[in-house]
Write a protein that holds these residues in place. Structure first.
Motif, PDB file in Angstrom:
ATOM      1  N   SER A  17       0.851  -1.183   0.000  1.00 43.22           N
ATOM      2  CA  SER A  17       0.000   0.000   0.000  1.00 43.22           C
ATOM      3  C   SER A  17       0.880   1.223   0.000  1.00 43.22           C
ATOM      4  O   SER A  17       2.076   1.136   0.213  1.00 43.22           O
ATOM      5  N   PRO A  18       0.286   2.366  -0.093  1.00 45.28           N
ATOM      6  CA  PRO A  18      -1.103   2.664  -0.377  1.00 45.28           C
ATOM      7  C   PRO A  18      -1.398   2.766  -1.879  1.00 45.28           C
ATOM      8  O   PRO A  18      -0.491   2.906  -2.687  1.00 45.28           O
ATOM      9  N   THR A  19      -2.684   2.727  -2.186  1.00 48.08           N
ATOM     10  CA  THR A  19      -3.167   2.809  -3.556  1.00 48.08           C
ATOM     11  C   THR A  19      -4.449   3.635  -3.551  1.00 48.08           C
ATOM     12  O   THR A  19      -5.214   3.593  -2.590  1.00 48.08           O
ATOM     13  N   VAL A  20      -4.680   4.370  -4.629  1.00 49.08           N
ATOM     14  CA  VAL A  20      -5.878   5.192  -4.765  1.00 49.08           C
ATOM     15  C   VAL A  20      -6.682   4.692  -5.959  1.00 49.08           C
ATOM     16  O   VAL A  20      -6.128   4.447  -7.035  1.00 49.08           O
ATOM     17  N   TYR A  21      -7.996   4.557  -5.761  1.00 46.32           N
ATOM     18  CA  TYR A  21      -8.930   4.154  -6.814  1.00 46.32           C
ATOM     19  C   TYR A  21     -10.050   5.186  -6.908  1.00 46.32           C
ATOM     20  O   TYR A  21     -10.424   5.790  -5.908  1.00 46.32           O
ATOM     21  N   ARG A  22     -10.630   5.332  -8.089  1.00 45.74           N
ATOM     22  CA  ARG A  22     -11.823   6.156  -8.299  1.00 45.74           C
ATOM     23  C   ARG A  22     -12.961   5.202  -8.601  1.00 45.74           C
ATOM     24  O   ARG A  22     -12.770   4.208  -9.317  1.00 45.74           O
ATOM     25  N   THR A  23     -14.155   5.475  -8.055  1.00 41.95           N
ATOM     26  CA  THR A  23     -15.305   4.615  -8.326  1.00 41.95           C
ATOM     27  C   THR A  23     -16.207   5.249  -9.382  1.00 41.95           C
ATOM     28  O   THR A  23     -16.065   6.433  -9.705  1.00 41.95           O
ATOM     29  N   ASP A  24     -17.134   4.471  -9.886  1.00 40.11           N
ATOM     30  CA  ASP A  24     -18.125   4.994 -10.822  1.00 40.11           C
ATOM     31  C   ASP A  24     -19.288   5.645 -10.083  1.00 40.11           C
ATOM     32  O   ASP A  24     -20.284   6.020 -10.682  1.00 40.11           O
ATOM     33  N   ARG A  25     -19.160   5.777  -8.767  1.00 38.57           N
ATOM     34  CA  ARG A  25     -20.210   6.396  -7.943  1.00 38.57           C
ATOM     35  C   ARG A  25     -19.803   7.794  -7.464  1.00 38.57           C
ATOM     36  O   ARG A  25     -20.406   8.343  -6.559  1.00 38.57           O
ATOM     37  N   GLY A  26     -18.759   8.342  -8.064  1.00 38.11           N
ATOM     38  CA  GLY A  26     -18.307   9.672  -7.681  1.00 38.11           C
ATOM     39  C   GLY A  26     -17.594   9.692  -6.338  1.00 38.11           C
ATOM     40  O   GLY A  26     -17.708  10.653  -5.584  1.00 38.11           O
ATOM     41  N   SER A  27     -16.870   8.621  -6.024  1.00 38.01           N
ATOM     42  CA  SER A  27     -16.162   8.547  -4.748  1.00 38.01           C
ATOM     43  C   SER A  27     -14.769   7.950  -4.965  1.00 38.01           C
ATOM     44  O   SER A  27     -14.423   7.541  -6.067  1.00 38.01           O
ATOM     45  N   TRP A  28     -14.007   7.932  -3.893  1.00 42.59           N
ATOM     46  CA  TRP A  28     -12.643   7.419  -3.907  1.00 42.59           C
ATOM     47  C   TRP A  28     -12.521   6.250  -2.946  1.00 42.59           C
ATOM     48  O   TRP A  28     -13.192   6.223  -1.920  1.00 42.59           O
TER      49      TRP A  28
END
Length: 68
Positions: A17-28
């Motif tokens: 870690s760490p890792t950052v992702y973006r969702t399709d729901r407008g969140s992280w």
């Protein structure tokens, strides 16, 4: 939920870690180190079903990249 990989800590080990992702729901989603420090946890009001993770300052560069 669909995840888009945004960035991984360039100083982490290959599987870490760490890792950052973006969702399709407008969140992280942030993958990081579990906060276990009792004093820090006592200062936060964390409801059931939630947790906190710690990431280093060098990860801030990845925030906002999912909005390109």
């Amino acid at each position: 939920m669909r995840l888009t990989f945004i960035g991984k800590d360039p100083d982490s080990n290959p599987g870490g870690s760490p890792t950052v992702y973006r969702t399709d729901r407008g969140s992280w989603i942030v993958q990081g180190w579990i906060v276990t420090d009792p004093e820090a946890l006592a200062l936060m009001d964390i409801p059931a079903g939630e947790t906190s993770v710690e990431i280093p300052d060098r990860m801030i560069q990845f925030f906002g990249l999912g909005d390109r």
